[in-house]
Design a protein around this motif. Structure first.
Motif, PDB file in Angstrom:
ATOM      1  N   ARG A 163      51.313  67.077   9.972  1.00 37.65           N
ATOM      2  CA  ARG A 163      51.281  65.613   9.854  1.00 37.65           C
ATOM      3  C   ARG A 163      50.559  64.948  11.023  1.00 37.65           C
ATOM      4  O   ARG A 163      50.960  63.890  11.501  1.00 37.65           O
ATOM      5  N   GLY A 164      49.517  65.597  11.496  1.00 44.13           N
ATOM      6  CA  GLY A 164      48.697  65.026  12.572  1.00 44.13           C
ATOM      7  C   GLY A 164      49.292  65.163  13.959  1.00 44.13           C
ATOM      8  O   GLY A 164      48.715  64.693  14.929  1.00 44.13           O
ATOM      9  N   GLU A 165      50.431  65.824  14.075  1.00 41.71           N
ATOM     10  CA  GLU A 165      51.082  65.987  15.374  1.00 41.71           C
ATOM     11  C   GLU A 165      50.698  67.334  15.985  1.00 41.71           C
ATOM     12  O   GLU A 165      50.746  68.365  15.315  1.00 41.71           O
ATOM     13  N   THR A 166      50.306  67.307  17.255  1.00 41.27           N
ATOM     14  CA  THR A 166      49.938  68.531  17.967  1.00 41.27           C
ATOM     15  C   THR A 166      50.635  68.569  19.319  1.00 41.27           C
ATOM     16  O   THR A 166      51.128  67.552  19.808  1.00 41.27           O
ATOM     17  N   ARG A 167      50.648  69.758  19.908  1.00 37.92           N
ATOM     18  CA  ARG A 167      51.212  69.937  21.247  1.00 37.92           C
ATOM     19  C   ARG A 167      50.359  70.951  21.988  1.00 37.92           C
ATOM     20  O   ARG A 167      50.117  72.047  21.481  1.00 37.92           O
ATOM     21  N   GLU A 168      49.889  70.575  23.176  1.00 35.16           N
ATOM     22  CA  GLU A 168      49.107  71.502  23.990  1.00 35.16           C
ATOM     23  C   GLU A 168      50.054  72.434  24.732  1.00 35.16           C
ATOM     24  O   GLU A 168      51.047  71.979  25.321  1.00 35.16           O
ATOM     25  N   LEU A 169      49.761  73.734  24.665  1.00 36.47           N
ATOM     26  CA  LEU A 169      50.602  74.743  25.302  1.00 36.47           C
ATOM     27  C   LEU A 169      49.771  75.570  26.268  1.00 36.47           C
ATOM     28  O   LEU A 169      48.720  76.098  25.899  1.00 36.47           O
ATOM     29  N   LYS A 170      50.249  75.683  27.499  1.00 34.40           N
ATOM     30  CA  LYS A 170      49.579  76.515  28.503  1.00 34.40           C
ATOM     31  C   LYS A 170      50.097  77.948  28.368  1.00 34.40           C
ATOM     32  O   LYS A 170      51.300  78.183  28.386  1.00 34.40           O
ATOM     33  N   ILE A 171      49.186  78.881  28.244  1.00 34.89           N
ATOM     34  CA  ILE A 171      49.552  80.285  28.059  1.00 34.89           C
ATOM     35  C   ILE A 171      49.905  80.897  29.416  1.00 34.89           C
ATOM     36  O   ILE A 171      49.116  80.844  30.360  1.00 34.89           O
ATOM     37  N   ARG A 172      51.097  81.484  29.489  1.00 35.55           N
ATOM     38  CA  ARG A 172      51.533  82.150  30.716  1.00 35.55           C
ATOM     39  C   ARG A 172      51.270  83.657  30.650  1.00 35.55           C
ATOM     40  O   ARG A 172      50.887  84.271  31.632  1.00 35.55           O
ATOM     41  N   GLN A 173      51.510  84.246  29.455  1.00 33.45           N
ATOM     42  CA  GLN A 173      51.384  85.701  29.334  1.00 33.45           C
ATOM     43  C   GLN A 173      50.917  86.079  27.935  1.00 33.45           C
ATOM     44  O   GLN A 173      51.306  85.438  26.954  1.00 33.45           O
ATOM     45  N   VAL A 174      50.099  87.136  27.868  1.00 37.82           N
ATOM     46  CA  VAL A 174      49.595  87.654  26.598  1.00 37.82           C
ATOM     47  C   VAL A 174      49.882  89.145  26.540  1.00 37.82           C
ATOM     48  O   VAL A 174      49.576  89.879  27.488  1.00 37.82           O
ATOM     49  N   LYS A 175      50.476  89.588  25.442  1.00 38.61           N
ATOM     50  CA  LYS A 175      50.699  91.013  25.202  1.00 38.61           C
ATOM     51  C   LYS A 175      50.245  91.316  23.772  1.00 38.61           C
ATOM     52  O   LYS A 175      50.132  90.406  22.948  1.00 38.61           O
ATOM     53  N   PHE A 176      50.032  92.585  23.512  1.00 44.94           N
ATOM     54  CA  PHE A 176      49.610  93.005  22.177  1.00 44.94           C
ATOM     55  C   PHE A 176      50.591  94.035  21.646  1.00 44.94           C
ATOM     56  O   PHE A 176      51.026  94.922  22.374  1.00 44.94           O
ATOM     57  N   PHE A 177      50.950  93.899  20.370  1.00 46.60           N
ATOM     58  CA  PHE A 177      51.871  94.834  19.736  1.00 46.60           C
ATOM     59  C   PHE A 177      51.411  95.038  18.297  1.00 46.60           C
ATOM     60  O   PHE A 177      51.419  94.098  17.500  1.00 46.60           O
ATOM     61  N   LYS A 178      50.984  96.251  17.974  1.00 47.29           N
ATOM     62  CA  LYS A 178      50.429  96.587  16.660  1.00 47.29           C
ATOM     63  C   LYS A 178      49.288  95.614  16.346  1.00 47.29           C
ATOM     64  O   LYS A 178      48.371  95.484  17.120  1.00 47.29           O
ATOM     65  N   ASN A 179      49.374  94.883  15.234  1.00 48.80           N
ATOM     66  CA  ASN A 179      48.295  93.960  14.877  1.00 48.80           C
ATOM     67  C   ASN A 179      48.611  92.521  15.303  1.00 48.80           C
ATOM     68  O   ASN A 179      47.953  91.588  14.857  1.00 48.80           O
ATOM     69  N   MET A 180      49.605  92.356  16.160  1.00 50.14           N
ATOM     70  CA  MET A 180      50.057  91.024  16.557  1.00 50.14           C
ATOM     71  C   MET A 180      49.772  90.761  18.035  1.00 50.14           C
ATOM     72  O   MET A 180      49.585  91.677  18.818  1.00 50.14           O
ATOM     73  N   VAL A 181      49.778  89.472  18.382  1.00 53.19           N
ATOM     74  CA  VAL A 181      49.667  89.031  19.766  1.00 53.19           C
ATOM     75  C   VAL A 181      51.006  88.387  20.123  1.00 53.19           C
ATOM     76  O   VAL A 181      51.550  87.610  19.334  1.00 53.19           O
ATOM     77  N   ILE A 182      51.534  88.728  21.275  1.00 56.10           N
ATOM     78  CA  ILE A 182      52.783  88.130  21.757  1.00 56.10           C
ATOM     79  C   ILE A 182      52.408  87.154  22.862  1.00 56.10           C
ATOM     80  O   ILE A 182      51.784  87.544  23.858  1.00 56.10           O
ATOM     81  N   LEU A 183      52.756  85.873  22.682  1.00 58.81           N
ATOM     82  CA  LEU A 183      52.407  84.844  23.663  1.00 58.81           C
ATOM     83  C   LEU A 183      53.658  84.251  24.296  1.00 58.81           C
ATOM     84  O   LEU A 183      54.659  84.027  23.614  1.00 58.81           O
ATOM     85  N   LYS A 184      53.552  83.985  25.588  1.00 53.18           N
ATOM     86  CA  LYS A 184      54.577  83.268  26.346  1.00 53.18           C
ATOM     87  C   LYS A 184      53.909  82.029  26.908  1.00 53.18           C
ATOM     88  O   LYS A 184      52.831  82.098  27.486  1.00 53.18           O
ATOM     89  N   PHE A 185      54.557  80.870  26.735  1.00 55.23           N
ATOM     90  CA  PHE A 185      54.001  79.599  27.182  1.00 55.23           C
ATOM     91  C   PHE A 185      54.791  79.051  28.362  1.00 55.23           C
ATOM     92  O   PHE A 185      56.006  79.264  28.456  1.00 55.23           O
TER      93      PHE A 185
END
Length: 171
Positions: free
Chosen positions: A44-66
């Motif tokens: 509905r037109g609402e967004t939120r900017e998120l700063k990435i703290r950590q990136v990990k990879f697991f199988k075909n997925m990305v794990i993000l911490k903000f």
């Protein structure tokens, strides 16, 4: 032309510390390592900017911490939400490469001047992409994204020029 480009879709929380599992929708999953921030599309037109703290990879997925997101409860409502980037964060394209979002909606015209319809989807098959074109009659035509078939893409004119290979119009 879309202002943002989707790089992933949050599938679920991961653990209890506010991490999320992301299904990547980008060709280069390692690009997440280079991103400082993403934009969460809340709808509905609402967004939120998120700063990435950590990136990990697991199988075909990305794990993000903000930054500032520390509990599973904070991210529970983010299931199936898109993660976006601005165009200036995008990986530069090679010649004759386009973002899928820029192709959707193009008017598809043959090299004989006949209007085939509108490009509605792009299927990524592995060997080559396949462009789905909806005809004015409501039928779907599948065109392989190969040089013999796709002659020109003009985003300014919002038009794709194609050569229809023998047998492709036999619906």
């Amino acid at each position: 032309m879309e202002k943002y480009l989707r790089v992933g879709v949050i599938t679920s929380p991961h653990g209890v510390r506010g991490e999320v599992k992301v299904y990547p929708t980008t060709d280069d999953v390692m690009r997440f390592k280079k991103l400082d921030k993403v934009i969460l599309d809340l709808g509905r037109g609402e967004t939120r900017e998120l700063k990435i703290r950590q990136v990990k990879f697991f199988k075909n997925m990305v794990i993000l911490k903000f930054d500032g997101v520390d509990t599973m409860n904070e991210v529970e409502g983010w299931r199936q939400k898109d993660l976006l980037i601005t165009r200036d964060q995008a990986i530069p394209l090679e010649e004759d490469e386009f973002f899928i979002t820029d192709l959707i909606g193009l008017n598809v015209v043959t090299d004989e001047g006949e209007t085939l319809g509108t490009l509605t989807d792009v299927m990524e098959t592995g060997a080559n992409d396949v462009y789905c074109v909806k005809t004015p009659e409501g039928k779907e035509l599948l065109l392989p994204a190969i040089r013999d078939c796709i002659l020109d893409v003009d985003l300014d004119k919002e038009e794709m020029l194609v050569h229809v290979l023998p047998g492709l119009l036999d619906l």
